[in-house]
Design a protein around this motif. Sequence first.
Motif, short mmCIF file in Angstrom:
data_model
loop_
_atom_site.label_atom_id
_atom_site.label_comp_id
_atom_site.label_asym_id
_atom_site.label_seq_id
_atom_site.Cartn_x
_atom_site.Cartn_y
_atom_site.Cartn_z
N ALA A 207 -12.55 3.14 -9.08
CA ALA A 207 -11.62 3.46 -7.99
C ALA A 207 -10.20 3.61 -8.53
O ALA A 207 -9.47 4.53 -8.13
CB ALA A 207 -11.67 2.38 -6.92
N MET A 208 -9.80 2.74 -9.43
CA MET A 208 -8.45 2.81 -9.99
C MET A 208 -8.25 4.09 -10.79
O MET A 208 -7.15 4.65 -10.84
CB MET A 208 -8.19 1.60 -10.87
N ALA A 209 -9.33 4.57 -11.43
CA ALA A 209 -9.24 5.78 -12.24
C ALA A 209 -9.47 7.04 -11.41
O ALA A 209 -9.34 8.15 -11.93
CB ALA A 209 -10.26 5.72 -13.36
N GLY A 210 -9.84 6.87 -10.14
CA GLY A 210 -10.10 8.02 -9.30
C GLY A 210 -11.42 8.69 -9.60
O GLY A 210 -11.59 9.88 -9.33
N GLU A 211 -12.38 7.94 -10.16
CA GLU A 211 -13.68 8.51 -10.50
C GLU A 211 -14.63 8.39 -9.32
O GLU A 211 -14.51 7.49 -8.49
CB GLU A 211 -14.27 7.77 -11.71
N PRO A 212 -15.62 9.29 -9.24
CA PRO A 212 -16.61 9.17 -8.16
C PRO A 212 -17.48 7.96 -8.37
O PRO A 212 -17.69 7.51 -9.50
CB PRO A 212 -17.43 10.47 -8.30
N PRO A 213 -18.01 7.37 -7.29
CA PRO A 213 -18.89 6.21 -7.42
C PRO A 213 -20.20 6.59 -8.09
O PRO A 213 -20.58 7.77 -8.13
CB PRO A 213 -19.13 5.78 -5.97
N GLY B 32 0.81 -1.21 0.00
CA GLY B 32 0.00 0.00 0.00
C GLY B 32 0.84 1.26 0.00
O GLY B 32 2.07 1.22 0.08
N SER B 33 0.15 2.39 -0.09
CA SER B 33 0.76 3.70 0.03
C SER B 33 -0.35 4.70 0.32
O SER B 33 -1.54 4.37 0.21
CB SER B 33 1.49 4.10 -1.25
N ALA B 34 0.02 5.91 0.69
CA ALA B 34 -0.96 6.91 1.07
C ALA B 34 -1.88 7.31 -0.09
O ALA B 34 -2.94 7.88 0.13
CB ALA B 34 -0.25 8.16 1.60
N THR B 35 -1.49 6.99 -1.33
CA THR B 35 -2.31 7.37 -2.48
C THR B 35 -3.26 6.26 -2.93
O THR B 35 -4.04 6.47 -3.87
CB THR B 35 -1.41 7.75 -3.66
N ALA B 36 -3.21 5.09 -2.32
CA ALA B 36 -4.05 3.97 -2.75
C ALA B 36 -5.53 4.32 -2.61
O ALA B 36 -5.96 4.88 -1.61
CB ALA B 36 -3.73 2.73 -1.92
N ARG B 37 -6.31 3.95 -3.64
CA ARG B 37 -7.75 4.22 -3.64
C ARG B 37 -8.56 2.95 -3.45
O ARG B 37 -9.76 3.01 -3.16
CB ARG B 37 -8.15 4.91 -4.94
N LEU B 38 -7.94 1.81 -3.63
CA LEU B 38 -8.60 0.51 -3.48
C LEU B 38 -7.90 -0.28 -2.40
O LEU B 38 -6.67 -0.39 -2.41
CB LEU B 38 -8.55 -0.25 -4.81
N LEU C 255 -8.69 6.28 0.24
CA LEU C 255 -9.46 5.11 -0.16
C LEU C 255 -10.86 5.47 -0.65
O LEU C 255 -11.57 6.26 -0.03
CB LEU C 255 -9.60 4.12 1.01
N ASP C 256 -11.25 4.84 -1.76
CA ASP C 256 -12.61 4.94 -2.28
C ASP C 256 -13.42 3.68 -1.98
O ASP C 256 -14.63 3.76 -1.77
CB ASP C 256 -12.59 5.12 -3.81
N LEU C 257 -12.75 2.53 -2.02
CA LEU C 257 -13.47 1.25 -1.97
C LEU C 257 -12.65 0.23 -1.20
O LEU C 257 -11.44 0.12 -1.39
CB LEU C 257 -13.70 0.74 -3.41
N ILE C 258 -13.33 -0.50 -0.31
CA ILE C 258 -12.71 -1.59 0.44
C ILE C 258 -13.40 -2.88 0.06
O ILE C 258 -14.62 -3.00 0.20
CB ILE C 258 -12.81 -1.37 1.96
N LEU C 259 -12.64 -3.84 -0.43
CA LEU C 259 -13.16 -5.17 -0.72
C LEU C 259 -12.84 -6.07 0.47
O LEU C 259 -11.67 -6.31 0.77
CB LEU C 259 -12.52 -5.72 -1.99
N VAL C 260 -13.88 -6.53 1.16
CA VAL C 260 -13.67 -7.35 2.36
C VAL C 260 -13.86 -8.82 1.98
O VAL C 260 -14.97 -9.26 1.65
CB VAL C 260 -14.58 -6.92 3.52
#
Length: 233
Positions: free
Chosen positions: A214-220, A49-55, A138-143
């Motif tokens: 999420a990878m593209a940084g787009e809104p849901p 990970g890193s501070a810029t991760a969105r997923l 983060l935009d999305l968390i896959l559990v």
Amino acid sequence: MIHPISGAMSAAPAHFDATAARLRACRICRDAPLYGAPLPHEPRPVVQGSATARLLIASQAPGNRAHRSGIPFSDPSGRRLRAWLGLDEAEFYDPRRVAILPMGACFPGLDAKGGDRRPRRECAPTWRADLLAGLPQLDLILVIGQYAQAWHLGPRPGGLTETVARWREILAASARPRVLPLPHPSWRNNGWLRTNPWFEAELLPVLRAEVAAAMAGEPPAPRSAQKKNVVVM
């Protein structure tokens, strides 16, 4: 009720790399176990990970192959998971966009039947809040799997199947970062996938679209649009 991830996310900013470095030096489960016998091998925490991760992929624990390689999901389960997400290896292993945090950071060893033991219980209470606080974008968390779902979603009736079956409700209701529950991609779940064909027919297309956004940084997508196709499971 959502596990208090929001509190971790809004806490004083933590530097993900610094927390991950401390985690990689951790030996609690080997030298000072709190629950049962010590870890039966040398610890090798596997996180990304890193501070810029969105997923964020919130998984269970590294398998034996990941333990040996130091690379998360470096096994057939990883190939299936990447296919589910619609990501190639370069995208999946890009820490700038994808964080991978198992509930137990080290391979827990094998049980008497040859399956992986449950994640070490010392790990998440010690490290998870600080790691999550270092992922502010983060935009999305896959559990993935019951242990990650219990942590991020709280106790839920019916176990994993009912939790995953309620994915529309969970995705629509979650405050950001939003949460989407998944089964584990292990071959051991082939029977589950055959018994629950709605997973591949209904959830996977939405999963791939959400991951791509999420990878593209787009809104849901608007919640009203998400709720149009709600069905009762």
